[in-house]
Design a protein around this motif. Structure first.
Motif, short mmCIF file in Angstrom:
data_model
loop_
_atom_site.label_atom_id
_atom_site.label_comp_id
_atom_site.label_asym_id
_atom_site.label_seq_id
_atom_site.Cartn_x
_atom_site.Cartn_y
_atom_site.Cartn_z
N VAL A 1 -8.69 -7.09 -1.72
CA VAL A 1 -8.68 -5.83 -2.47
C VAL A 1 -7.38 -5.07 -2.25
CG1 VAL A 1 -9.95 -4.65 -0.61
CG2 VAL A 1 -9.92 -3.65 -2.88
N SER A 2 -6.80 -4.62 -3.35
CA SER A 2 -5.67 -3.69 -3.33
C SER A 2 -5.53 -3.17 -4.75
CB SER A 2 -4.37 -4.37 -2.87
OG SER A 2 -3.92 -5.25 -3.86
N PRO A 3 -4.85 -2.03 -4.92
CA PRO A 3 -4.82 -1.44 -6.27
C PRO A 3 -4.11 -2.29 -7.30
CG PRO A 3 -4.18 0.18 -4.62
CD PRO A 3 -4.23 -1.14 -3.93
N ARG A 4 -3.04 -2.96 -6.90
CA ARG A 4 -2.21 -3.62 -7.90
C ARG A 4 -2.72 -5.02 -8.18
NH1 ARG A 4 4.38 -3.96 -7.71
NH2 ARG A 4 4.60 -5.36 -9.47
N ASP B 1 0.57 -10.02 -9.86
CA ASP B 1 1.49 -10.10 -11.00
C ASP B 1 1.69 -11.58 -11.33
OD1 ASP B 1 3.62 -10.23 -12.71
OD2 ASP B 1 4.81 -8.72 -11.66
N GLU C 1 -3.01 5.93 -7.69
CA GLU C 1 -2.69 5.01 -6.60
C GLU C 1 -2.27 3.66 -7.17
OE1 GLU C 1 -5.49 4.81 -3.41
OE2 GLU C 1 -4.15 3.54 -2.25
N HIS D 1 1.43 1.73 -6.79
CA HIS D 1 1.63 0.34 -6.37
C HIS D 1 2.37 -0.48 -7.43
CE1 HIS D 1 -0.89 -0.01 -2.69
NE2 HIS D 1 -1.14 1.21 -3.09
N ARG E 1 -6.18 10.16 -12.97
CA ARG E 1 -7.04 10.48 -11.83
C ARG E 1 -6.52 9.74 -10.58
NH1 ARG E 1 -12.25 8.43 -12.39
NH2 ARG E 1 -11.38 6.81 -13.71
N LEU F 1 -12.32 2.07 -5.12
CA LEU F 1 -12.33 2.80 -6.39
C LEU F 1 -11.54 2.01 -7.43
CD1 LEU F 1 -11.52 6.36 -4.98
CD2 LEU F 1 -13.77 5.43 -5.58
N VAL G 1 -7.61 -6.46 3.01
CA VAL G 1 -6.97 -5.38 2.27
C VAL G 1 -5.51 -5.77 2.07
CG1 VAL G 1 -6.43 -2.92 2.25
CG2 VAL G 1 -8.56 -3.73 3.32
N GLY G 2 -5.13 -5.98 0.81
CA GLY G 2 -3.75 -6.40 0.50
C GLY G 2 -3.76 -7.66 -0.34
N PRO H 1 -7.57 7.27 -8.38
CA PRO H 1 -7.38 5.82 -8.23
C PRO H 1 -6.35 5.26 -9.19
CG PRO H 1 -9.58 6.29 -9.10
CD PRO H 1 -8.96 7.60 -8.73
N SER I 1 -8.49 0.76 -5.39
CA SER I 1 -7.98 1.49 -4.21
C SER I 1 -9.08 1.49 -3.15
CB SER I 1 -7.69 2.94 -4.55
OG SER I 1 -6.82 3.02 -5.64
N PRO J 1 -10.29 2.03 -11.14
CA PRO J 1 -10.12 3.05 -12.19
C PRO J 1 -10.91 2.75 -13.46
CG PRO J 1 -7.98 2.15 -11.48
CD PRO J 1 -9.04 1.41 -10.73
N MET K 1 0.83 -1.20 0.00
CA MET K 1 0.00 0.00 0.00
C MET K 1 0.86 1.25 0.00
SD MET K 1 -3.30 -0.27 0.25
CE MET K 1 -4.02 -1.80 -0.28
#
Lengths: 138, 505
Positions: free
Chosen positions: B224-227, B230, A25, A29, A20, B279, B200-201, A22, B263, B281, A1
């Motif tokens: 959930v996490s943004p990335r 991989d 962010e 990451h 934007r 969120l 989260v993570g 998100p 996110s 994207p 994070m």
């Protein structure tokens, strides 16, 4: 994070100006952070496998065969040509102060740019300026 | 002073060097310092050896292997690649101690087996530690560092912090609380039964806890996490075969198993449940996930105490110290790090491949190099640099490529380095960070094993002659047998111009 601070720093970089929150962010990451001590090299002339870097903090010089060619500061990026072509870098990038960068491994750059065409366009603008300036010097 | 206290080693006072921590990093570093005759104190806040393995991992076995069967003597240097979990030693009887603790039918230790293996090392190698002595703050006085502990002050020339990444780290997102962190997840089998949980993570601890609670009958699990995970990296990750049930079930469309690349904007409490706003994207509106429990598995940070106030530069939002190739702070000389906090020293990271300095099998070798480096640069104790006859160089390099555990574990990060110059002949500099040789000025040769961009393992030779460095990647071998004429011939050809001027020595 990633901390909000990192996202904030990204938002101020020209390369990411069209993204934007998100998306920023997610970018924060995707990239990793690396810090180089003064005098340390981030990219080495003639050594394969380097990465794409964006300067967050500090200064670096572009050194070709021992001769300084350019200086880099916050928001500048390097390593994209060898990351995209697979060729070994043609210059050293040497930290002149403590240098804090965002780093994306070379093999991931192409996919990242395809996922973020607005970043690719910003990068193309920067590359066009570099080519123009290089041609001016001739 | 009571008898109990006076019988403990290393009372507060003046020492040439202080090591903080009694986990695998602290024990391994102290062991090698003692081998080199460097006087030092070791202090630890814990009441026994083991460090993070006294607590973690919470549920699952480790993701690193200990294979009992090998064609080399147990405890020897050549066995080390078969056992990623034990500390290493010059004495065969001190190696592979985790193997003694491993239950039958297992190749990976559980937390208590790992802790027992480390305790056995501390006892048999006789690594004295002042336990129950908590380092609290630090200051600099003229040429000395002063470490203030719960038991008094330690003055020293240099300090090595082997403090682990053990402090829970929670990102500053509204609604996420410290008591939601992975470290507070209940191991009671029924705690999550029939409940909806969001994690989260998406890194090790997230998948570990996900796997554990999936087995205990939860109703719904969302990671959930943004990335995005991989997948290319997962293919060579030790996580892949053992922790990925939640991801596997998500990909195959199991009801109630979701992995979101988004996110986390905020978490709100509503009655007995939580609303997590995410969120994505690619979507115009926030996704709202209603859950009974939130688990924050966003990792850990090094407990650096007040070191940043001394000017210590950090990376990853202050979670790790920024380090030189010899694991010294890039900004505060004399402050070194050992153990899994050495992972911010990234090395060349060719093709993005990271070191394994966050794992015992990586940092146990960093500790040996660090001890030698500190001995030489801080205390003037030069390590042994054996001289090699030029005709034995190729055999030596081939043997190292074929079996050196340091090269097999720390691919692209550590290398066998030989220096060669006309007056001195060939000197074996030992195992060093590859970056040190590449960025150095000495003529010589370094060999390492590396992943290429397609994740194939190659032997790679770096040779510097007359100040000019050349990199040569040798072909891969399907059985990773580098003691083969192909490699001997290639190495002989490469080192010939370097060694020929030394022929008469």
């Amino acid at each position: 994070m990633a901390d909000a601070l990192v996202v904030e720093r990204l938002a101020q970089l020209a390369l990411f100006a069209d993204l934007r929150w998100p998306e920023l962010e997610a970018v924060a990451h995707t990239f990793e952070e690396e810090v180089f001590a003064e005098g340390q090299r981030a990219v080495r002339q003639g050594i394969s496998g380097s990465a794409f870097y964006i300067v967050l903090e500090g200064e670096a010089t572009v050194v070709v065969d021992g001769a300084e060619r350019a200086r880099l500061g916050r928001g500048d990026f390097f390593g994209e040509i060898s990351a995209l072509t697979g060729d070994v870098p043609t210059a050293d990038i040497r930290a002149e102060t403590m240098l804090r960068c965002l780093m994306l491994p070379g093999p991931q750059l192409e996919a990242f740019l395809l996922e973020h065409p607005v970043v690719m366009l910003r990068m193309l603008h920067a590359e066009a300026r570099r080519v123009r300036d290089a041609n001016r010097w001739r | 002073m009571s008898d109990t206290v006076s019988s403990r080693p290393f009372p507060p006072g003046q020492y040439p060097l202080v090591v903080v921590g009694s986990g695998p990093g602290g024990l391994q570093t102290s062991y090698f310092l003692r081998r080199l005759g460097i006087e030092h104190a070791v202090v630890s806040a814990d009441d026994g050896p083991g460090g993070m393995f006294r607590r973690f991992p919470l549920f699952e076995r480790l993701i690193s292997w200990t294979h009992p069967s090998a064609d080399v003597p147990r405890g020897s240097r050549w066995f080390e690649a078969h056992d990623q979990n034990s500390l290493v030693a010059e004495e065969e009887e001190l190696g592979a101690l985790v193997l003694d603790e491993l239950g039958e039918d297992h190749r990976r230790p559980a937390r208590d087996e790992m802790a027992a293996g480390l305790a056995a090392f501390a006892e048999r190698a006789q690594v004295p530690v002042r336990y129950g002595c908590r380092w609290e703050s630090t200051r600099r006085e003229e040429d000395a560092l002063v470490l203030v502990t719960s038991e008094g002050e330690y003055r020293c020339t240099a300090a090595i912090f082997a403090i682990g990444m053990t402090e829970p780290w929670v990102p500053p997102i509204p609604g996420l609380e410290l008591d939601m962190h992975y470290v507070h997840v209940s191991s009671a089998p029924d705690r999550y039964r029939d409940r909806r949980v969001v994690i989260v993570g998406k890194r090790n601890s997230a998948f570990e806890v996900g796997e554990a609670i999936v087995r205990n009958g939860l109703r719904e699990l969302t990671l959930v996490s943004p990335r995005p995970p991989d997948l290319a990296r997962l293919a060579r990750s030790p996580l892949r075969p053992w922790y990925l049930t939640p991801y596997d079930e998500h990909v195959r469309g199991a009801p109630g198993r979701y992995v979101l690349n988004a996110s986390v904007d905020r978490v709100e409490r509503r009655g007995d449940e939580y609303l997590l706003h995410a969120l994505d994207p690619t979507r115009p509106e926030a996704l709202v996930v209603e859950v009974d429990d939130v688990v924050v598995a966003t990792g850990f940070r090094a407990p650096l105490q007040d070191l940043p106030e001394l000017g210590l530069a950090t990376v990853l939002d202050g979670r790790l110290p920024a380090l030189t190739p010899y694991w010294e702070s890039v900004t505060v000389p004399g402050i070194f790090f050992a153990g899994n906090v050495t992972q911010a020293a990234q090395g060349l990271r060719k093709h993005g491949v990271a070191s394994v300095s966050g794992m015992v099998c990586g940092f146990r070798y960093n500790a040996r190099i660090l001890a030698r480096h500190v001995a030489e640069t801080v205390f003037g104790v030069a390590p042994d640099r054996p001289r090699l006859e030029p005709e034995s160089v190729v055999s030596h390099l081939v043997r190292e490529l074929d079996g050196a555990p340091e090269l097999a574990m720390q691919k692209g990060y550590l290398a066998r380095v030989l220096h060669a110059e006309p007056r001195q002949g060939v000197r074996d500099e030992g195992i060093l960070p590859l970056e040190v040789f590449v960025d150095g000025a000495d003529d010589g040769v370094a060999v390492t094993l590396e992943f290429d961009a397609e994740e194939t393992i190659h032997p790679v030779v770096y040779l510097r002659q007359a100040g000019v460095l050349r990199e040569t990647s040798l072909p891969p071998h399907p059985l990773r047998r580098y003691d083969d004429p192909v490699y001997r011939d290639a190495l002989a050809q490469l080192v010939d111009p370097l060694l020929r001027p030394l022929g008469s020595i």
